[in-house]
Design a protein around this motif. Structure first.
Motif, short mmCIF file in Angstrom:
data_model
loop_
_atom_site.label_atom_id
_atom_site.label_comp_id
_atom_site.label_asym_id
_atom_site.label_seq_id
_atom_site.Cartn_x
_atom_site.Cartn_y
_atom_site.Cartn_z
N VAL A 75 11.53 -55.24 16.63
CA VAL A 75 12.64 -55.45 17.56
C VAL A 75 12.36 -54.70 18.85
CG1 VAL A 75 15.11 -55.24 17.96
CG2 VAL A 75 14.27 -55.67 15.65
N ILE A 76 12.35 -55.42 19.95
CA ILE A 76 12.25 -54.80 21.27
C ILE A 76 13.65 -54.75 21.87
CG2 ILE A 76 11.38 -55.09 23.62
CD1 ILE A 76 8.82 -56.19 22.45
N VAL A 77 14.09 -53.56 22.25
CA VAL A 77 15.45 -53.36 22.74
C VAL A 77 15.40 -52.91 24.19
CG1 VAL A 77 17.70 -52.38 22.23
CG2 VAL A 77 15.97 -52.49 20.44
N ASP A 78 15.92 -53.74 25.07
CA ASP A 78 16.01 -53.37 26.48
C ASP A 78 17.34 -52.65 26.72
OD1 ASP A 78 15.82 -53.20 29.20
OD2 ASP A 78 16.08 -55.33 29.59
N SER A 79 17.29 -51.57 27.48
CA SER A 79 18.49 -50.79 27.85
C SER A 79 19.29 -50.35 26.63
CB SER A 79 19.38 -51.63 28.79
OG SER A 79 18.65 -52.09 29.90
N PRO A 80 18.68 -49.63 25.69
CA PRO A 80 19.34 -49.30 24.42
C PRO A 80 20.52 -48.34 24.56
CG PRO A 80 17.27 -48.11 24.60
CD PRO A 80 17.31 -49.06 25.76
N VAL A 81 20.65 -47.66 25.70
CA VAL A 81 21.77 -46.72 25.84
C VAL A 81 23.09 -47.45 26.10
CG1 VAL A 81 20.28 -44.87 26.65
CG2 VAL A 81 21.36 -46.39 28.31
N GLN A 82 23.02 -48.70 26.51
CA GLN A 82 24.24 -49.45 26.78
C GLN A 82 24.87 -49.93 25.47
OE1 GLN A 82 25.63 -49.52 29.61
NE2 GLN A 82 23.98 -48.94 31.01
N TYR A 83 26.17 -50.09 25.47
CA TYR A 83 26.92 -50.37 24.24
C TYR A 83 26.47 -51.66 23.57
CZ TYR A 83 30.81 -51.44 21.13
OH TYR A 83 31.57 -51.77 20.03
N ASP A 112 11.35 -50.01 33.77
CA ASP A 112 9.97 -49.69 33.40
C ASP A 112 9.39 -50.84 32.59
OD1 ASP A 112 7.55 -48.61 32.80
OD2 ASP A 112 8.31 -46.73 31.98
N GLY A 113 8.89 -51.85 33.28
CA GLY A 113 8.33 -53.01 32.62
C GLY A 113 7.07 -52.71 31.83
N ARG A 114 6.34 -51.65 32.19
CA ARG A 114 5.12 -51.31 31.46
C ARG A 114 5.41 -51.00 30.00
NH1 ARG A 114 3.20 -46.50 35.13
NH2 ARG A 114 5.43 -46.08 34.77
N GLN A 115 6.62 -50.52 29.71
CA GLN A 115 6.95 -50.18 28.33
C GLN A 115 6.98 -51.41 27.44
OE1 GLN A 115 10.63 -47.99 28.30
NE2 GLN A 115 9.66 -46.09 28.94
N LEU A 116 7.32 -52.57 28.01
CA LEU A 116 7.35 -53.78 27.20
C LEU A 116 5.95 -54.12 26.69
CD1 LEU A 116 9.52 -56.85 27.59
CD2 LEU A 116 7.08 -57.22 27.31
N ASP A 117 4.95 -54.00 27.55
CA ASP A 117 3.58 -54.24 27.12
C ASP A 117 3.21 -53.33 25.96
OD1 ASP A 117 3.36 -56.06 29.19
OD2 ASP A 117 2.44 -54.63 30.56
N GLY A 119 5.22 -51.82 23.92
CA GLY A 119 6.04 -52.13 22.75
C GLY A 119 5.49 -53.28 21.95
N VAL A 120 5.09 -54.34 22.63
CA VAL A 120 4.51 -55.50 21.93
C VAL A 120 3.25 -55.09 21.20
CG1 VAL A 120 3.41 -57.73 22.26
CG2 VAL A 120 5.53 -57.21 23.46
N VAL A 121 2.39 -54.31 21.85
CA VAL A 121 1.15 -53.87 21.22
C VAL A 121 1.44 -53.02 19.98
CG1 VAL A 121 -0.90 -52.40 21.51
CG2 VAL A 121 -0.21 -53.98 23.33
N ASP A 122 2.37 -52.08 20.09
CA ASP A 122 2.70 -51.21 18.96
C ASP A 122 3.25 -52.00 17.77
OD1 ASP A 122 1.90 -49.08 20.42
OD2 ASP A 122 3.83 -48.02 20.41
N LEU A 123 4.15 -52.94 18.04
CA LEU A 123 4.75 -53.71 16.95
C LEU A 123 3.74 -54.63 16.29
CD1 LEU A 123 8.22 -54.54 18.58
CD2 LEU A 123 7.74 -52.87 16.79
N LEU A 124 2.87 -55.24 17.08
CA LEU A 124 1.83 -56.08 16.49
C LEU A 124 0.89 -55.25 15.61
CD1 LEU A 124 0.89 -58.42 19.49
CD2 LEU A 124 2.23 -59.00 17.46
N ALA A 125 0.64 -54.01 16.04
CA ALA A 125 -0.23 -53.13 15.26
C ALA A 125 0.39 -52.78 13.91
CB ALA A 125 -0.54 -51.86 16.04
N GLU A 126 1.73 -52.79 13.83
CA GLU A 126 2.41 -52.51 12.56
C GLU A 126 2.42 -53.71 11.62
OE1 GLU A 126 6.12 -50.50 12.52
OE2 GLU A 126 5.71 -49.38 14.36
#
Length: 340
Positions: A75-83, A112-117, A119-126
């Motif tokens: 799960v990739i979550v954008d802006s997780p601090v928002q309700y 921070d769009g770089r975090q999405l890249d 995130g995808v790499v980390d999740l695929l690695a799992e």
């Protein structure tokens, strides 16, 4: 259940055993276990009774070995601090846990769009089986479109996507419910305090506000674009001119709270002088002074729907391209009929 190949004559009951006892297909059993919403209640009860009768217990380890799956959803979550995004993630985690799936979440901070890249790499690695993207902002989904994910993917957002299956709460209907409520109790000058327009939900709520006013042949104006915070609502309330409107539709409960505070300091009473409606139905909304009329989003139902959709996609089933959950209007003391 007996099995001649087992030393003690017993084997673990399978989903096929449950299906035979219930008189349904094994796919129907799978849908019941995964909380699929499109199952008749009578069928669901029959499957649950068969599960109890056969003592069937889903084994995530056995299922992973048999299917070569991790039973894990990224799960990739954008802006997780928002309700909204935060509540959606928690609901998805609960729904997954109930059916033996695990969630690996990767959070992306705004801007921070770089975090999405990463995130995808980390999740695929799992080795996740599928990907669910909680994408409240257009910019985050635009970045995802450039990724070669090559996994079953479901996006949680309020507008349809031409290439990706989407689920969400019907934000347009929610905004219509809020504004139509104000119209029904006599208000004709209704302004909108909108959220940031990079957010899908904010844009759709603006459209719902405008459509409700247009349907009622009422005058349209430009929305006042905010930033979701109570501080912004407070500043707006302090600057509000009573002659401009008799009701305010705020795009979320935090801004509505700030508006009520600011109006109070201006010497304006809610709802006697101005009615206020929010959106989300925060757990504390019923304890605002006055208790807030707002639009409730059922995040638990959204989590179940998103999970069912991604599991169906993993299983190779055809899905509806877009599935929406209906919101509900919670009428409380912050709105009142317009006084003559």
């Amino acid at each position: 259940m007996a099995n001649s190949n087992s030393p003690n004559g017993w084997r673990r009951p399978s989903m096929y055993d449950v299906a035979k006892v219930a008189g349904v297909s094994h796919m129907t059993v799978s849908r019941v276990l995964n909380g699929h919403p499109n199952i008749r209640e009578q069928t669901r009860e029959r499957v649950l009774a068969a599960i109890a009768e056969t003592n069937f217990t889903p084994s995530s380890i056995a299922r992973a070995l048999a299917t070569r799956r991790a039973n894990r959803i990224g799960v990739i979550v954008d802006s997780p601090v928002q309700y909204g995004p935060n509540s959606t993630l928690r609901a998805l985690e609960v729904a997954a846990r109930e059916v033996g799936y695990a969630i690996s979440a990767y959070s992306i901070a705004e801007g921070d769009g770089r975090q999405l890249d990463a995130g995808v790499v980390d999740l695929l690695a799992e080795g996740v089986d599928g990907l669910c993207v909680i994408a409240p902002r257009a910019s985050s989904l635009d970045l995802l479109a450039g990724q070669n994910v090559n996994l079953p993917t479901v996006v949680i957002k309020s507008e349809p996507h031409p290439d990706i299956h989407t689920v969400g709460v019907d934000q347009h209907e929610g905004a219509m419910l809020a504004v139509n409520h104000l119209i029904e109790i006599g208000h004709r000058r209704i302004i909108h305090l909108a959220g940031p327009q990079d957010w899908y939900d904010a844009r759709v709520r603006v459209r719902g506000w405008r459509d409700a006013l247009t349907d009622a042949a009422l005058d349209l104006s430009d929305p006042f674009v905010g930033d979701w915070t109570s501080d912004f609502g407070y500043r707006f309330g302090l600057a509000f001119e009573p002659d401009t409107a008799t009701a305010i539709f705020a795009a979320n409960d935090q801004m509505a709270l700030g508006v009520i505070h600011g109006l109070h300091e201006r010497g304006l009473r809610v709802p006697d002088d101005v009615s206020v409606v929010g959106f989300d139905d925060l757990p504390d909304a019923r304890h605002f002074l006055p208790p807030l009329t707002t639009v409730r989003q059922d995040f638990a139902a959204l989590g179940r729907l998103a999970l069912s959709s991604i599991i169906s996609a993993i299983d190779g089933e055809d899905n509806e391209q877009r599935e929406m959950i209906a919101p509900k209007l919670k009428i409380r003391a912050s709105t009142a009929p317009l006084r003559p």
